[in-house]
Every structure is written in structure tokens, then in C-alpha cells.
Design an enzyme around this catalytic site. Sequence first.
Site, PDB file in Angstrom:
ATOM      1  N   GLY A   1       5.311 -13.670   4.822  1.00 27.89           N
ATOM      2  CA  GLY A   1       6.063 -12.618   5.503  1.00 27.89           C
ATOM      3  C   GLY A   1       5.728 -11.252   4.935  1.00 27.89           C
ATOM      4  N   ARG A   2       6.495 -10.841   3.935  1.00 30.95           N
ATOM      5  CA  ARG A   2       6.327  -9.490   3.391  1.00 30.95           C
ATOM      6  C   ARG A   2       4.927  -9.254   2.848  1.00 30.95           C
ATOM      7  NH1 ARG A   2      11.643 -10.100  -0.070  1.00 30.95           N
ATOM      8  NH2 ARG A   2      10.721 -12.187  -0.166  1.00 30.95           N
TER       9      ARG A   2
ATOM     10  N   GLY B   1       8.117 -17.959   1.171  1.00 30.71           N
ATOM     11  CA  GLY B   1       8.800 -17.159   0.164  1.00 30.71           C
ATOM     12  C   GLY B   1       7.948 -16.696  -0.984  1.00 30.71           C
TER      13      GLY B   1
ATOM     14  N   CYS C   1      18.620 -17.162   9.454  1.00 30.61           N
ATOM     15  CA  CYS C   1      19.060 -15.767   9.437  1.00 30.61           C
ATOM     16  C   CYS C   1      20.463 -15.661   8.831  1.00 30.61           C
ATOM     17  CB  CYS C   1      19.041 -15.176  10.844  1.00 30.61           C
ATOM     18  SG  CYS C   1      19.451 -13.430  10.820  1.00 30.61           S
TER      19      CYS C   1
ATOM     20  N   MET D   1       9.209 -12.043  11.559  1.00 30.67           N
ATOM     21  CA  MET D   1       9.960 -10.948  10.932  1.00 30.67           C
ATOM     22  C   MET D   1      10.463  -9.994  12.009  1.00 30.67           C
ATOM     23  SD  MET D   1       7.884 -10.162   7.424  1.00 30.67           S
ATOM     24  CE  MET D   1       6.264 -10.404   8.137  1.00 30.67           C
TER      25      MET D   1
END
Length: 347
Positions: free
Chosen positions: A223-224, A202, A101, A17
Site C-alpha cells: 500500500g503506502r 502491512g 476498514c 487505498m
Amino acid sequence: MKIGSIELASPFVVAPMAGMTDTAFRRLVKRKGGCGLVVSEMVSSEGLVRGIDRTLEYAEYTEEERPVSIQIFGGDPSKMAAAAQVVEGMGADIVDVNMGCPVHKIAKHSAGCSLMKEPKHAASVIEAMAKAVRIPVTVKMRAGWNDAQRNAPELARRVQDAGAAAVTIHGRTAEQSYTGLADWDLVARVAAELSIPVLGSGDCIEPEQVTDRLKSVSGVLVGRGVLRNPWILAQAADLAAGRAPRTVTMRERGEFLLEYIDLLLNERVNEAEGFRHSAPVSSPVAPARGREKWVINKLRALCSWYTKGLDGGSHLRVRVNSAQSIPELREIIDEFFSLIPANAANL
Ligand SMILES: Cc1cc2nc3c(=O)[nH]c(=O)nc-3n(C[C@H](O)[C@H](O)[C@H](O)COP(=O)(O)O)c2cc1C
């Protein structure tokens, strides 16, 4: 799970990230446990080959993070091969190629996700890299460029044939950016078709989602979810081992932020030789004057995610955003996470 010759102790991975997963953050997440691999922020192949200072910082990693993958972006096969050699020379375990990206600044140069529009060319990039280095070359892509071109299955096969050692798929298209939901059915389909490991990415916010997704792939990138909860990989590993996921107290959550501040303030200060690996032209140490501002900005960026789902999180976010100094930032964190009484008792 193995990627080429690199054995991962866990199939759970910190997703790359940009602006977030710097070496200090990765080290802290790694210390919590359950993390089999960390991936750097994306770094320009051009920058690596030319030795541009600002870019090179993104490729830095420390021994503590191993195994570590450095993600590069670019679209020129020979430059990407040369950049892969720089990465290999830095002692990294894996070199990953960004084909996901969607940002115009990157995608307009036949790099990032626009490589998905040219599968043959994309495969030639991987072929050039795989011939140039001995470390595994991996690819991170999206489901496709847009709904009309959901070509991850075709591209994944092509890069496998070109020498990729693993593929990660974030199941959204570039056009979707971060809207909608990741298509894990597509990811599972590719995983079933390929002989190399396929990892998925995801929308894993809870540890149960991470372990659930693992049923159809070799590994899961988070990720998040890691930015909100740096313990999520450790909790997923607990679940995978048949244990209840560990609970994390508010105190621990506050201490994580304080540790992050300390690590950032001490980056490149009195480090043991061999601890940090940098690209050949090392980046200049941030001037003492600029470091505090840099750390404050880093904390603001992390807290925009970290505060999600916390009671009173938006209040904390506003306060962190208005902090003007490190002592003020520490005070806000101490207060919000109720760290003050115990600190006082230690005096
Ligand atoms: C702030 C941010 C920066 C990101 N930067 C990169 C990057 O540099 N390279 C990359 O391949 N993916 C990048 N991604 C995508 C993530 O690696 C991941 O695939 C995506 O966020 C979906 O997973 P998640 O729902 O677990 O966040 C980024 C995502 C976010 C939110």
C-alpha cells in the site's frame, strides 16, 4: 499464483487505498512492471446497487489494468450479492470484500472491520456473494477488531468454508488503525492453515521486505510503499528473479508525477470504446471547470506520500500544496526533479 480461475503473473499486488489508487494511478504502477493484480478503492455496495454517481466512479477500471479486483463494502448479504453481480457485469476479474476498514462512518453500519465482530454474519455475506457470481469472491480483513479479539484465523477459516477464493490479512487490529506494526506471524499462521491462497499486507516499504514476506504467504499487497515508490513491485520482481532491483532516477520520479497529471487530465477524453469499464449508471464527466482543481487535489494527496524519503521532500510537499494551477504544478515538479534542462534541450 491463482485466485479461483484467475492466474496472476506475479504475487505482488497494489493494495486498495481509498482516495489514492484510482484507475490512472493503477495504470501507471502497472506499466512499471512486477504487478500481478490491482485492487480498486473501496466502493459502497449500496451505491453500486442503487447507481449513485459519486460512488460508482471508484469502481471504474480500464482494460490495461487486468487482472483487476473491485473492492466493495457493506454488511447486508443480499445487497452484497447484488453488488457482486454488478461488479461481475462490469467484467471485473475478482470481487473483494472490505472487512478491514476501521473508519467509524463505514464500521458503524456492520461493514468494514466491524464484520470481524460478527464472524457468522460475515461468512453469510460471503456465502451469498459466492452463490450469486462466478468470479472469485475474496476477503480483505485485519488481524481482528482489537487485541482481545484477534480472530483473523477463525474468520479466515469461516469465509474459506463459505466460498471465498482467497483472503488477505493486514496484520493490525482495527483499534490499532495504522499504529504499531503488522503482525506477520499471525498472517503466516493463517496461511499455513488455509487451503485457499492467503495474502499479507502491512509495512513493506523496501522491495526486500516484499520478497521476504512472500516466504510465508501466497502474495503480498503493498500500500503506502507503492505511494512512496511506484517501482517497488517491479523491484521486488527483480529480486524474486535473482536480479538486482532496478534503480530509479530522480528524472523518472518526476516524470511519473507529470504522467499522472496527464492521465488525470485526460480521464474519459477521447478514449477508445471498451477501454474503460464503468458501473451501469456512468458517472458524469467532471466539468471542465472543476477538473483542474480535482487534479491538483489528487497530486497533493499523492505527494504527501511520494515525497517521503526524498531529499528535500518536505519542501516539495509544501510547494505542491500551495500550487494553484496545473502549469504551476508542472513547473514545481520540473524544477524539483531537474527536468527542465532536458526539456529545454528537446525544443
Ligand atoms: C490512504 C489509505 C487508504 C486505504 N484504503 C483502503 C481501502 O479502501 N480498502 C482496504 O481494504 N484497505 C485500505 N487501506 C489499507 C491498505 O490496503 C493496507 O492494507 C494497509 O495500508 C497496510 O499496508 P501498507 O503498510 O503496505 O500500507 C488503506 C490504506 C491507506 C494508507
